[in-house]
Design an enzyme around this catalytic site. Structure first.
Site, PDB file in Angstrom:
ATOM      1  N   GLY A  10       0.839  -1.207   0.000  1.00 19.90           N
ATOM      2  CA  GLY A  10       0.000   0.000   0.000  1.00 19.90           C
ATOM      3  C   GLY A  10       0.866   1.245   0.000  1.00 19.90           C
ATOM      4  O   GLY A  10       1.913   1.279   0.636  1.00 19.90           O
ATOM      5  N   ARG A  72       0.720  -4.918  -5.118  1.00 16.27           N
ATOM      6  CA  ARG A  72       0.833  -5.971  -4.101  1.00 16.27           C
ATOM      7  C   ARG A  72       1.265  -7.292  -4.748  1.00 16.27           C
ATOM      8  O   ARG A  72       0.985  -8.369  -4.220  1.00 16.27           O
ATOM      9  CB  ARG A  72      -0.491  -6.140  -3.359  1.00 16.27           C
ATOM     10  CG  ARG A  72      -0.891  -4.927  -2.531  1.00 16.27           C
ATOM     11  CD  ARG A  72      -1.913  -5.286  -1.500  1.00 16.27           C
ATOM     12  NE  ARG A  72      -2.454  -4.122  -0.818  1.00 16.27           N
ATOM     13  CZ  ARG A  72      -1.891  -3.534   0.234  1.00 16.27           C
ATOM     14  NH1 ARG A  72      -0.764  -4.001   0.709  1.00 16.27           N
ATOM     15  NH2 ARG A  72      -2.453  -2.492   0.797  1.00 16.27           N
ATOM     16  N   ASP A 103       5.720  -5.519   5.667  1.00 15.14           N
ATOM     17  CA  ASP A 103       6.129  -6.916   5.867  1.00 15.14           C
ATOM     18  C   ASP A 103       6.090  -7.741   4.581  1.00 15.14           C
ATOM     19  O   ASP A 103       6.961  -8.584   4.359  1.00 15.14           O
ATOM     20  CB  ASP A 103       5.291  -7.578   6.974  1.00 15.14           C
ATOM     21  CG  ASP A 103       3.794  -7.472   6.734  1.00 15.14           C
ATOM     22  OD1 ASP A 103       3.385  -6.687   5.857  1.00 15.14           O
ATOM     23  OD2 ASP A 103       3.040  -8.164   7.426  1.00 15.14           O
ATOM     24  N   THR A 125       5.027   1.399   6.426  1.00 12.94           N
ATOM     25  CA  THR A 125       3.653   0.923   6.507  1.00 12.94           C
ATOM     26  C   THR A 125       2.876   1.808   7.463  1.00 12.94           C
ATOM     27  O   THR A 125       3.338   2.067   8.584  1.00 12.94           O
ATOM     28  CB  THR A 125       3.510  -0.549   6.974  1.00 12.94           C
ATOM     29  OG1 THR A 125       2.131  -0.790   7.274  1.00 12.94           O
ATOM     30  CG2 THR A 125       4.333  -0.900   8.191  1.00 12.94           C
ATOM     31  N   ASP A 127       0.496   0.902   8.969  1.00 15.58           N
ATOM     32  CA  ASP A 127       0.036   0.023  10.054  1.00 15.58           C
ATOM     33  C   ASP A 127       1.003   0.016  11.238  1.00 15.58           C
ATOM     34  O   ASP A 127       0.638  -0.380  12.341  1.00 15.58           O
ATOM     35  CB  ASP A 127      -0.134  -1.419   9.540  1.00 15.58           C
ATOM     36  CG  ASP A 127      -1.109  -1.497   8.377  1.00 15.58           C
ATOM     37  OD1 ASP A 127      -1.929  -0.571   8.236  1.00 15.58           O
ATOM     38  OD2 ASP A 127      -1.040  -2.468   7.606  1.00 15.58           O
ATOM     39  N   ASP A 129       3.444  -1.920  12.004  1.00 13.73           N
ATOM     40  CA  ASP A 129       3.485  -3.223  12.663  1.00 13.73           C
ATOM     41  C   ASP A 129       4.740  -4.045  12.362  1.00 13.73           C
ATOM     42  O   ASP A 129       4.750  -5.256  12.584  1.00 13.73           O
ATOM     43  CB  ASP A 129       2.225  -4.036  12.288  1.00 13.73           C
ATOM     44  CG  ASP A 129       2.094  -4.266  10.791  1.00 13.73           C
ATOM     45  OD1 ASP A 129       2.944  -3.756  10.025  1.00 13.73           O
ATOM     46  OD2 ASP A 129       1.150  -4.957  10.377  1.00 13.73           O
ATOM     47  N   MET A 169      -7.826   2.213   9.516  1.00 11.40           N
ATOM     48  CA  MET A 169      -7.022   1.104   8.982  1.00 11.40           C
ATOM     49  C   MET A 169      -6.071   0.544  10.046  1.00 11.40           C
ATOM     50  O   MET A 169      -6.051   1.019  11.180  1.00 11.40           O
ATOM     51  CB  MET A 169      -6.219   1.584   7.775  1.00 11.40           C
ATOM     52  CG  MET A 169      -7.025   1.684   6.507  1.00 11.40           C
ATOM     53  SD  MET A 169      -5.939   2.111   5.137  1.00 11.40           S
ATOM     54  CE  MET A 169      -7.048   1.836   3.753  1.00 11.40           C
ATOM     55  N   GLY A 170      -5.267  -0.425   9.631  1.00 11.35           N
ATOM     56  CA  GLY A 170      -4.260  -0.973  10.537  1.00 11.35           C
ATOM     57  C   GLY A 170      -4.070  -2.466  10.406  1.00 11.35           C
ATOM     58  O   GLY A 170      -3.283  -3.076  11.127  1.00 11.35           O
ATOM     59  N   ARG A 171      -4.890  -3.049   9.493  1.00 14.05           N
ATOM     60  CA  ARG A 171      -4.823  -4.503   9.276  1.00 14.05           C
ATOM     61  C   ARG A 171      -5.034  -5.262  10.588  1.00 14.05           C
ATOM     62  O   ARG A 171      -6.003  -4.983  11.272  1.00 14.05           O
ATOM     63  CB  ARG A 171      -3.492  -4.871   8.609  1.00 14.05           C
ATOM     64  CG  ARG A 171      -3.475  -6.281   8.100  1.00 14.05           C
ATOM     65  CD  ARG A 171      -2.547  -6.435   6.935  1.00 14.05           C
ATOM     66  NE  ARG A 171      -3.206  -6.139   5.686  1.00 14.05           N
ATOM     67  CZ  ARG A 171      -2.587  -5.868   4.558  1.00 14.05           C
ATOM     68  NH1 ARG A 171      -1.296  -5.793   4.519  1.00 14.05           N
ATOM     69  NH2 ARG A 171      -3.255  -5.660   3.464  1.00 14.05           N
ATOM     70  N   GLU A 222     -10.063  -1.594  11.745  1.00  9.96           N
ATOM     71  CA  GLU A 222     -10.737  -2.437  10.742  1.00  9.96           C
ATOM     72  C   GLU A 222     -10.607  -3.934  11.045  1.00  9.96           C
ATOM     73  O   GLU A 222     -11.443  -4.734  10.644  1.00  9.96           O
ATOM     74  CB  GLU A 222     -10.164  -2.150   9.355  1.00  9.96           C
ATOM     75  CG  GLU A 222      -8.663  -2.458   9.247  1.00  9.96           C
ATOM     76  CD  GLU A 222      -8.072  -2.207   7.868  1.00  9.96           C
ATOM     77  OE1 GLU A 222      -8.793  -1.759   6.972  1.00  9.96           O
ATOM     78  OE2 GLU A 222      -6.854  -2.478   7.712  1.00  9.96           O
ATOM     79  N   HIS A 275      -8.925   5.123   2.680  1.00 11.94           N
ATOM     80  CA  HIS A 275      -7.669   5.505   2.043  1.00 11.94           C
ATOM     81  C   HIS A 275      -7.309   6.973   2.228  1.00 11.94           C
ATOM     82  O   HIS A 275      -6.213   7.381   1.833  1.00 11.94           O
ATOM     83  CB  HIS A 275      -7.706   5.119   0.558  1.00 11.94           C
ATOM     84  CG  HIS A 275      -7.758   3.638   0.381  1.00 11.94           C
ATOM     85  ND1 HIS A 275      -8.939   2.938   0.488  1.00 11.94           N
ATOM     86  CD2 HIS A 275      -6.778   2.720   0.173  1.00 11.94           C
ATOM     87  CE1 HIS A 275      -8.686   1.645   0.324  1.00 11.94           C
ATOM     88  NE2 HIS A 275      -7.396   1.480   0.141  1.00 11.94           N
ATOM     89  N   GLN A 277      -6.459   7.990   4.910  1.00 14.65           N
ATOM     90  CA  GLN A 277      -5.330   7.853   5.842  1.00 14.65           C
ATOM     91  C   GLN A 277      -4.004   7.635   5.119  1.00 14.65           C
ATOM     92  O   GLN A 277      -2.942   7.756   5.709  1.00 14.65           O
ATOM     93  CB  GLN A 277      -5.575   6.667   6.800  1.00 14.65           C
ATOM     94  CG  GLN A 277      -6.764   6.883   7.698  1.00 14.65           C
ATOM     95  CD  GLN A 277      -7.323   5.569   8.237  1.00 14.65           C
ATOM     96  OE1 GLN A 277      -7.035   5.177   9.340  1.00 14.65           O
ATOM     97  NE2 GLN A 277      -8.133   4.878   7.442  1.00 14.65           N
ATOM     98  N   ARG A 278      -4.076   7.257   3.857  1.00 18.53           N
ATOM     99  CA  ARG A 278      -2.839   6.995   3.100  1.00 18.53           C
ATOM    100  C   ARG A 278      -2.513   8.127   2.128  1.00 18.53           C
ATOM    101  O   ARG A 278      -1.489   8.066   1.443  1.00 18.53           O
ATOM    102  CB  ARG A 278      -2.994   5.674   2.329  1.00 18.53           C
ATOM    103  CG  ARG A 278      -3.190   4.463   3.201  1.00 18.53           C
ATOM    104  CD  ARG A 278      -2.395   3.277   2.718  1.00 18.53           C
ATOM    105  NE  ARG A 278      -2.574   3.008   1.322  1.00 18.53           N
ATOM    106  CZ  ARG A 278      -3.190   1.920   0.826  1.00 18.53           C
ATOM    107  NH1 ARG A 278      -3.673   1.011   1.642  1.00 18.53           N
ATOM    108  NH2 ARG A 278      -3.272   1.731  -0.458  1.00 18.53           N
TER     109      ARG A 278
HETATM  110  O1  F6P Z   1      -1.187  -2.166   4.925  1.00 19.35           O
HETATM  111  C1  F6P Z   1      -1.683  -0.901   4.702  1.00 19.35           C
HETATM  112  C2  F6P Z   1      -3.168  -0.925   4.504  1.00 19.35           C
HETATM  113  O2  F6P Z   1      -3.584   0.411   4.309  1.00 19.35           O
HETATM  114  C3  F6P Z   1      -3.957  -1.589   5.637  1.00 19.35           C
HETATM  115  O3  F6P Z   1      -4.113  -0.750   6.746  1.00 19.35           O
HETATM  116  C4  F6P Z   1      -5.232  -1.931   4.925  1.00 19.35           C
HETATM  117  O4  F6P Z   1      -5.862  -3.050   5.514  1.00 19.35           O
HETATM  118  C5  F6P Z   1      -4.769  -2.275   3.549  1.00 19.35           C
HETATM  119  O5  F6P Z   1      -3.522  -1.652   3.362  1.00 19.35           O
HETATM  120  C6  F6P Z   1      -5.716  -1.806   2.467  1.00 19.35           C
HETATM  121  O6  F6P Z   1      -5.243  -2.242   1.250  1.00 19.35           O
HETATM  122  P1  F6P Z   1      -5.750  -1.742  -0.174  1.00 19.35           P
HETATM  123  O7  F6P Z   1      -5.006  -0.499  -0.500  1.00 19.35           O
HETATM  124  O8  F6P Z   1      -5.395  -2.857  -1.071  1.00 19.35           O
HETATM  125  O9  F6P Z   1      -7.220  -1.458  -0.072  1.00 19.35           O
END
Ligand code: F6P
Length: 344
Positions: A10, A72, A103, A125, A127, A129, A169-171, A222, A275, A277-278
């Site tokens: 991501g 990915r 990771d 990341t 996350d 983590d 988010m945060g997996r 999430e 998203h 957050q990203r």
């Molecule tokens: O690993 C980063 C992350 O933003 C997680 O927090 C989230 O579960 C996942 O990626 C979302 O992925 P995508 O961008 O494929 O929707």
């Protein structure tokens, strides 16, 4: 030497700052740099690797996303994937690679090193983590987005006397929820590491009303599990190439909001930050640490090191084996979780 750079997984704010850090230090040391497009996908086919010039990395420090693109794609799931990646990199004259990722990306990086190709990682990341490191590129910006959202939601929640459920988010970990929730003054934080029942959540809301507090903000990660909601929130089982369930599709925030309203009669709304957050410009912390770690990664690969990654430990840059940061998922410790209990 020629150093390759790629960004995988991501996207996260600060990736461009890291690319700039690796490239600028490599140029300063007299090396050449190539950019691989779209993460490991760009190493599995031809035509995805281009020379990076000093001009090409100019002005990118404040930009979100990644100028190289990301994916990915997982070469470990492709037949002879790692061998193909190495072949494509060698064909493009690349002597060592700096993958910037979490990771998933870094587990491929560790395999590249084991296969004998010089590889130095950079931790990224939102996350937060990865093991050992106190810093992952993008986390600080993501927490900033959550904090601002909570500040905004407070005023509207208070005006309407509502319960606001905010899914972040945060997996499989609760770092974004816990740190963002603490910074934004959440009334209750629900994370995967410490399970809460619906009964406990509802009990908390009644207690607040009883104390004369007419609104509540609940932050939920999430990946959090609430036993009574497992059926409703268990539906989305779609997986990405690394085998991760796409957690946003579970809709845990939505399921919680619906059940809270049904059980309590309190008007409830849900906000899924997703998203957002990203996206956007990285914070100063993300920019500075992405720069420090990127510069150090360039130095390490130029020195001929491989299978290592610069991280932040005790506030300083430290170097550790790549395999160690992906060995296990770093989870929110009880001590930090307990801090949020002070403000419930
Ligand atoms: O690993 C980063 C992350 O933003 C997680 O927090 C989230 O579960 C996942 O990626 C979302 O992925 P995508 O961008 O494929 O929707």
């Amino acid at each position: 030497m020629r150093i390759g750079i790629l960004t995988g997984g991501g996207d996260a704010p600060g990736l461009n700052a890291a690319i700039r850090g690796v490239a600028r230090r490599a140029f300063q040391l007299g090396h050449r740099v190539s950019g691989v497009q779209n993460g490991w996908a760009g190493c599995l086919e031809d035509g995805m690797i281009d020379e990076l010039s000093p001009e090409g990395v100019r002005g990118i420090l404040p930009l979100g996303g990644t100028i190289l693109g990301t994916s990915r794609t997982n070469p470990l799931k492709v037949k002879d994937g790692v061998a193909t990646v190495i072949r494509v990199l060698r064909r493009n004259g690349i002597d060592g690679i700096v993958p910037i990722g979490g990771d998933d990306t870094l587990s491929v990086a560790a395999a590249m090193h084991e296969a004998g190709f010089p590889t130095v990682g950079v931790p990224k990341t939102i996350d937060n983590d990865l093991s050992l490191t106190e810093f992952c590129i993008g986390f600080d910006t993501a927490v900033g987005v959550v904090t601002e959202a909570l500040d905004r939601l407070h005023t509207t929640a208070s005006a309407h006397h509502r319960v606001m459920v905010v899914e972040v988010m945060g997996r499989d970990t609760g770092w974004v929820a816990l740190v963002g929730g603490l910074a934004g003054g959440a009334d209750l934080i629900v994370i995967p590491e410490f399970e809460l029942t619906l009964r406990e959540v509802v009990g908390h809301l009644y207690r607040r009303r009883g104390d004369g507090k007419l609104f509540s903000i609940i932050v939920i990660a999430e990946g959090a599990h609430i036993p009574e909601l497992e059926e409703e929130a268990g539906a989305g089982q779609e997986k990405d190439a690394f085998g991760h369930v796409q957690l946003a599709k579970r809709g845990i925030g939505d399921a919680l909001a619906r059940r809270v309203e049904r059980e309590t009669g309190f008007e409830t709304r849900v906000t899924v930050l997703g998203h957002l957050q990203r996206g956007g410009s990285p914070t100063p912390t993300d920019r500075i640490w992405a720069t420090r770690l990127g510069v150090r990664a360039a130095e390490l690969i130029a020195e001929g090191q491989s299978g290592v990654i610069p991280i932040r430990r005790n506030g300083e840059v430290d170097i550790v084996p790549l395999a160690d940061v992906v060995k296990e998922t770093r989870r929110v410790p009880k001590e930090l979780y307990d801090l949020s209990k002070v403000f419930e």
